[in-house]
Scaffold this motif. Structure first.
Motif, PDB file in Angstrom:
ATOM      1  N   VAL A  90      23.845 -24.461  34.509  1.00 45.53           N
ATOM      2  CA  VAL A  90      23.712 -25.901  34.732  1.00 45.53           C
ATOM      3  C   VAL A  90      22.676 -26.481  33.771  1.00 45.53           C
ATOM      4  N   ASN A  91      22.911 -27.704  33.400  1.00 43.79           N
ATOM      5  CA  ASN A  91      21.973 -28.442  32.560  1.00 43.79           C
ATOM      6  C   ASN A  91      21.550 -29.667  33.361  1.00 43.79           C
ATOM      7  N   PRO A  92      20.482 -29.515  34.175  1.00 43.60           N
ATOM      8  CA  PRO A  92      20.114 -30.580  35.120  1.00 43.60           C
ATOM      9  C   PRO A  92      19.747 -31.901  34.444  1.00 43.60           C
ATOM     10  N   ALA A 136      17.629 -34.062  23.285  1.00 40.55           N
ATOM     11  CA  ALA A 136      18.141 -34.171  24.652  1.00 40.55           C
ATOM     12  C   ALA A 136      19.581 -33.667  24.777  1.00 40.55           C
ATOM     13  N   ARG A 137      20.317 -33.620  23.657  1.00 41.72           N
ATOM     14  CA  ARG A 137      21.713 -33.223  23.714  1.00 41.72           C
ATOM     15  C   ARG A 137      21.968 -31.774  23.305  1.00 41.72           C
ATOM     16  N   ILE A 138      20.947 -31.127  22.763  1.00 42.15           N
ATOM     17  CA  ILE A 138      21.130 -29.746  22.279  1.00 42.15           C
ATOM     18  C   ILE A 138      21.554 -28.821  23.425  1.00 42.15           C
ATOM     19  N   LYS A 139      20.932 -29.021  24.588  1.00 38.80           N
ATOM     20  CA  LYS A 139      21.289 -28.192  25.750  1.00 38.80           C
ATOM     21  C   LYS A 139      22.737 -28.400  26.175  1.00 38.80           C
ATOM     22  N   CYS A 140      23.229 -29.618  26.011  1.00 38.39           N
ATOM     23  CA  CYS A 140      24.630 -29.923  26.342  1.00 38.39           C
ATOM     24  C   CYS A 140      25.549 -29.060  25.468  1.00 38.39           C
ATOM     25  N   ALA A 141      25.226 -29.019  24.186  1.00 34.43           N
ATOM     26  CA  ALA A 141      26.065 -28.285  23.230  1.00 34.43           C
ATOM     27  C   ALA A 141      25.956 -26.778  23.427  1.00 34.43           C
TER      28      ALA A 141
HETATM   29 ZN    ZN Z   1      25.446 -33.172  28.615  1.00 33.47          ZN
END
Ligand code: ZN
Length: 155
Positions: free
Chosen positions: A41-43, A130-135
């Motif tokens: 998960v990426n809270p 902030a988006r690196i974790k999404c990727a």
């Molecule tokens: Zn995301």
């Protein structure tokens, strides 16, 4: 990166976030090959993914995943699944390492499209912490699940 390149990359991410390759029910104990699971998960963004890897007899890796989240996280899981269909375990570990490096480059690295394929489209994302974790979410899940699959082979 040229504006034209940025637009092309954005389109690749959009297409993958819609087509979602590998997005299918997990087999769990019905899988015949050595397999592993990971739930990540990426809270900070609300992304969630459950991913399964299965080592197939021909040396490739089947990837299945379910999850929900932003278009970057979903597109990344789709790209990963696509790459895995043609790659050996060693290839995928190489791709994973290169993708990890790219995502931590803050936009300074030029992606090797020959190795990364559509994953090169995430180059611009590395400029947004902030988006690196999404990727990376699906790749973290992939590495974890692959590790379990390999461990189960040794038992
Ligand atoms: Zn995301």
């Amino acid at each position: 990166m040229s504006t034209q390149m940025q637009q092309l990359y954005q389109q690749v991410i959009l297409d993958h976030s819609r087509s979602r390759i590998g997005n299918q029910a997990l087999l769990r104990d019905d899988a015949t090959g050595a397999h592993g699971f990971s739930h990540q998960v990426n809270p900070t963004c609300g992304d969630e993914i459950e991913l399964e890897t299965e080592l197939l007899d021909d040396g490739t890796i089947a990837v299945r995943w379910t999850g929900d989240g932003c278009s970057i996280s979903m597109a990344s899981a789709s790209v990963l699944s696509e790459l895995a269909t043609e790659a050996s375990v060693a290839d995928m570990l190489d791709i994973e390492a290169k993708f990890h490096e790219l995502m931590h480059s803050r936009g300074t690295l030029e992606a090797d499209e020959e190795i990364l394929g559509d994953a090169a489209a995430f180059t611009g994302v590395s400029k947004f912490p902030a988006r690196i974790k999404c990727a990376l979410l699906s790749w973290v899940a992939f590495k974890d699940a692959l590790n379990q699959a390999q461990t189960s082979l040794e038992e």
